[in-house]
Design a protein around this motif. Structure first.
Motif, PDB file in Angstrom:
ATOM      1  N   GLY A  99     -10.125 -16.202  -1.443  1.00 15.91           N
ATOM      2  CA  GLY A  99     -11.356 -16.559  -1.079  1.00 15.91           C
ATOM      3  C   GLY A  99     -11.757 -15.481   0.285  1.00 15.91           C
ATOM      4  N   ILE A 100     -10.587 -15.195   1.065  1.00 11.09           N
ATOM      5  CA  ILE A 100     -10.717 -14.646   2.117  1.00 11.09           C
ATOM      6  C   ILE A 100     -11.311 -13.132   1.949  1.00 11.09           C
ATOM      7  N   THR A 101     -11.296 -12.670   0.555  1.00 11.09           N
ATOM      8  CA  THR A 101     -11.679 -11.495   0.150  1.00 11.09           C
ATOM      9  C   THR A 101     -13.129 -11.196   0.554  1.00 11.09           C
ATOM     10  N   ASP A 102     -13.900 -12.338   1.025  1.00 14.79           N
ATOM     11  CA  ASP A 102     -15.029 -12.147   1.399  1.00 14.79           C
ATOM     12  C   ASP A 102     -15.266 -11.531   2.613  1.00 14.79           C
ATOM     13  N   ILE A 103     -14.311 -11.337   3.313  1.00 16.01           N
ATOM     14  CA  ILE A 103     -14.232 -10.775   4.767  1.00 16.01           C
ATOM     15  C   ILE A 103     -13.093  -9.590   4.636  1.00 16.01           C
ATOM     16  N   VAL A 104     -12.227  -9.497   3.971  1.00 15.39           N
ATOM     17  CA  VAL A 104     -11.158  -8.542   3.942  1.00 15.39           C
ATOM     18  C   VAL A 104     -11.682  -7.550   2.818  1.00 15.39           C
ATOM     19  N   THR A 105     -12.044  -6.222   3.412  1.00 17.50           N
ATOM     20  CA  THR A 105     -12.358  -5.148   2.469  1.00 17.50           C
ATOM     21  C   THR A 105     -11.151  -4.309   2.387  1.00 17.50           C
ATOM     22  N   SER A 106     -10.603  -3.938   1.164  1.00 22.97           N
ATOM     23  CA  SER A 106      -9.427  -3.253   0.933  1.00 22.97           C
ATOM     24  C   SER A 106      -9.401  -1.776   1.359  1.00 22.97           C
ATOM     25  N   GLY A 107      -8.514  -1.438   2.348  1.00 17.78           N
ATOM     26  CA  GLY A 107      -8.608  -0.133   2.736  1.00 17.78           C
ATOM     27  C   GLY A 107      -9.209  -0.064   4.154  1.00 17.78           C
ATOM     28  N   GLN A 108      -9.973  -1.119   4.506  1.00 22.73           N
ATOM     29  CA  GLN A 108     -10.680  -1.204   5.822  1.00 22.73           C
ATOM     30  C   GLN A 108     -10.043  -1.884   6.595  1.00 22.73           C
ATOM     31  N   ASN A 109      -9.779  -3.250   6.514  1.00 17.87           N
ATOM     32  CA  ASN A 109      -9.210  -4.312   7.263  1.00 17.87           C
ATOM     33  C   ASN A 109      -8.078  -5.171   6.494  1.00 17.87           C
ATOM     34  N   GLY A 110      -7.567  -4.349   5.488  1.00 12.86           N
ATOM     35  CA  GLY A 110      -6.407  -5.012   4.660  1.00 12.86           C
ATOM     36  C   GLY A 110      -6.325  -4.302   3.526  1.00 12.86           C
ATOM     37  N   ILE A 111      -5.388  -5.028   2.508  1.00 11.35           N
ATOM     38  CA  ILE A 111      -5.462  -4.491   1.100  1.00 11.35           C
ATOM     39  C   ILE A 111      -5.433  -5.426   0.245  1.00 11.35           C
ATOM     40  N   VAL A 112      -6.569  -5.341  -0.783  1.00  9.68           N
ATOM     41  CA  VAL A 112      -6.531  -6.393  -1.775  1.00  9.68           C
ATOM     42  C   VAL A 112      -6.183  -5.839  -3.244  1.00  9.68           C
ATOM     43  N   THR A 113      -5.376  -6.587  -3.914  1.00  5.78           N
ATOM     44  CA  THR A 113      -4.670  -5.978  -5.134  1.00  5.78           C
ATOM     45  C   THR A 113      -5.186  -7.089  -6.251  1.00  5.78           C
ATOM     46  N   PRO A 114      -5.387  -6.455  -7.439  1.00  6.98           N
ATOM     47  CA  PRO A 114      -5.665  -7.461  -8.698  1.00  6.98           C
ATOM     48  C   PRO A 114      -4.522  -8.685  -8.835  1.00  6.98           C
ATOM     49  N   THR A 115      -5.029  -9.675  -8.935  1.00  5.01           N
ATOM     50  CA  THR A 115      -4.316 -10.906  -9.071  1.00  5.01           C
ATOM     51  C   THR A 115      -3.115 -10.724 -10.123  1.00  5.01           C
ATOM     52  N   GLY A 116      -2.013 -11.032 -10.017  1.00  2.00           N
ATOM     53  CA  GLY A 116      -0.856 -11.031 -10.822  1.00  2.00           C
ATOM     54  C   GLY A 116      -0.347  -9.642 -11.246  1.00  2.00           C
ATOM     55  N   HIS A 117      -0.710  -8.559 -10.532  1.00  2.00           N
ATOM     56  CA  HIS A 117      -0.419  -7.365 -11.166  1.00  2.00           C
ATOM     57  C   HIS A 117       0.641  -6.697 -10.031  1.00  2.00           C
ATOM     58  N   ALA A 118       1.749  -6.987 -10.417  1.00  2.00           N
ATOM     59  CA  ALA A 118       3.072  -6.659  -9.602  1.00  2.00           C
ATOM     60  C   ALA A 118       3.002  -5.058  -9.393  1.00  2.00           C
ATOM     61  N   LYS A 119       2.614  -4.297 -10.184  1.00  2.50           N
ATOM     62  CA  LYS A 119       2.775  -2.713 -10.005  1.00  2.50           C
ATOM     63  C   LYS A 119       1.996  -2.405  -8.988  1.00  2.50           C
ATOM     64  N   ARG A 120       0.702  -2.970  -8.914  1.00  2.93           N
ATOM     65  CA  ARG A 120      -0.376  -2.609  -8.022  1.00  2.93           C
ATOM     66  C   ARG A 120      -0.096  -3.103  -6.471  1.00  2.93           C
ATOM     67  N   LEU A 121       0.494  -4.332  -6.448  1.00  3.69           N
ATOM     68  CA  LEU A 121       1.134  -5.160  -5.293  1.00  3.69           C
ATOM     69  C   LEU A 121       2.163  -3.994  -4.910  1.00  3.69           C
ATOM     70  N   ALA A 122       3.196  -3.628  -5.633  1.00  5.88           N
ATOM     71  CA  ALA A 122       4.285  -2.959  -5.324  1.00  5.88           C
ATOM     72  C   ALA A 122       3.710  -1.497  -4.852  1.00  5.88           C
ATOM     73  N   ASP A 123       2.710  -0.737  -5.233  1.00  7.41           N
ATOM     74  CA  ASP A 123       2.267   0.378  -4.797  1.00  7.41           C
ATOM     75  C   ASP A 123       1.574   0.280  -3.414  1.00  7.41           C
ATOM     76  N   ALA A 124       0.989  -0.901  -3.310  1.00  6.10           N
ATOM     77  CA  ALA A 124       0.226  -1.205  -1.818  1.00  6.10           C
ATOM     78  C   ALA A 124       1.397  -1.320  -0.816  1.00  6.10           C
ATOM     79  N   ILE A 125       2.390  -2.243  -1.193  1.00  5.27           N
ATOM     80  CA  ILE A 125       3.498  -2.286  -0.253  1.00  5.27           C
ATOM     81  C   ILE A 125       4.286  -0.784   0.161  1.00  5.27           C
ATOM     82  N   GLN A 126       4.426  -0.126  -0.996  1.00  2.25           N
ATOM     83  CA  GLN A 126       5.189   1.186  -0.713  1.00  2.25           C
ATOM     84  C   GLN A 126       4.026   2.194   0.246  1.00  2.25           C
ATOM     85  N   THR A 127       3.114   1.926  -0.016  1.00  5.91           N
ATOM     86  CA  THR A 127       2.066   2.769   0.522  1.00  5.91           C
ATOM     87  C   THR A 127       2.130   2.519   2.253  1.00  5.91           C
TER      88      THR A 127
END
Length: 182
Positions: free
Chosen positions: A129-157
């Motif tokens: 629910g906090i994605t209402d105030i977190v905008t990916s790339g602006q004040n955090g990173i939001v990844t698709p739920t359950g998507h390990a590859k996208r989460l790994a990419d965000a951590i690696q980046t």
């Protein structure tokens, strides 16, 4: 049943986190690690390379999961600590660079909100629910739920961009100033 009310622990007076050392420190903090995505996080973490450490603060009962144990025994960059009370979070937060909470279902995660107030960016899932105030790339990173590859990419980046972590942390703190608990 018992009802526990937990007041916010962070203060907007706290300093924005400063990165130091060679290794980045990521924090997963949850009283319900399976609902909060520990399995996806561990799968993603196995794809991350470089000098980074993941600290999982969670109830020790989670260590009975064969999947969790398998990841913990394979990767020395993962540390597990017992779950701690909310009033102790600020002291812990100041030792980490990024919060990670890839939840499957979440209302408003206090860990991410508290971290934002301290200038620590979060990586979270679209099911929060906090994605209402977190905008990916602006004040955090939001990844698709359950998507390990996208989460790994965000951590690696973020692992390769300390300046980006600082920028996201400052923006997260600015957001916390605008969106107060009141």
């Amino acid at each position: 049943e018992r009802l526990r009310v937990q007041a916010p622990a962070s203060s907007l007076q706290a300093a924005v986190k400063r990165l130091g050392g060679r290794r980045l420190h990521f924090l997963f903090l949850s009283g319900d690690p399976f609902r909060k995505g520990i399995r996806v996080l561990l799968e993603a973490w196995s794809q991350v390379r470089g000098p980074a450490e993941l600290c999982c603060v969670m109830p020790t009962e989670a260590l009975t999961s064969p999947l969790v144990l398998r990841h913990l025994t394979r990767d020395a960059r993962i540390i597990v600590r017992p779950f701690i009370a909310g009033r102790s979070w600020p002291a812990w937060f100041d030792t980490f660079d990024v919060l990670v909470l890839p939840s499957f279902e979440e209302g408003f995660p206090a860990t991410i909100g508290e971290g934002m107030a301290r200038g620590i960016p979060g990586i979270l899932s679209t099911s929060s629910g906090i994605t209402d105030i977190v905008t990916s790339g602006q004040n955090g990173i939001v990844t698709p739920t359950g998507h390990a590859k996208r989460l790994a990419d965000a951590i690696q980046t973020l692992s390769g961009r300390r300046g980006e972590i600082r920028r996201l942390g400052v923006a997260a703190r600015d957001t916390a100033r605008e969106v107060t608990w009141a």
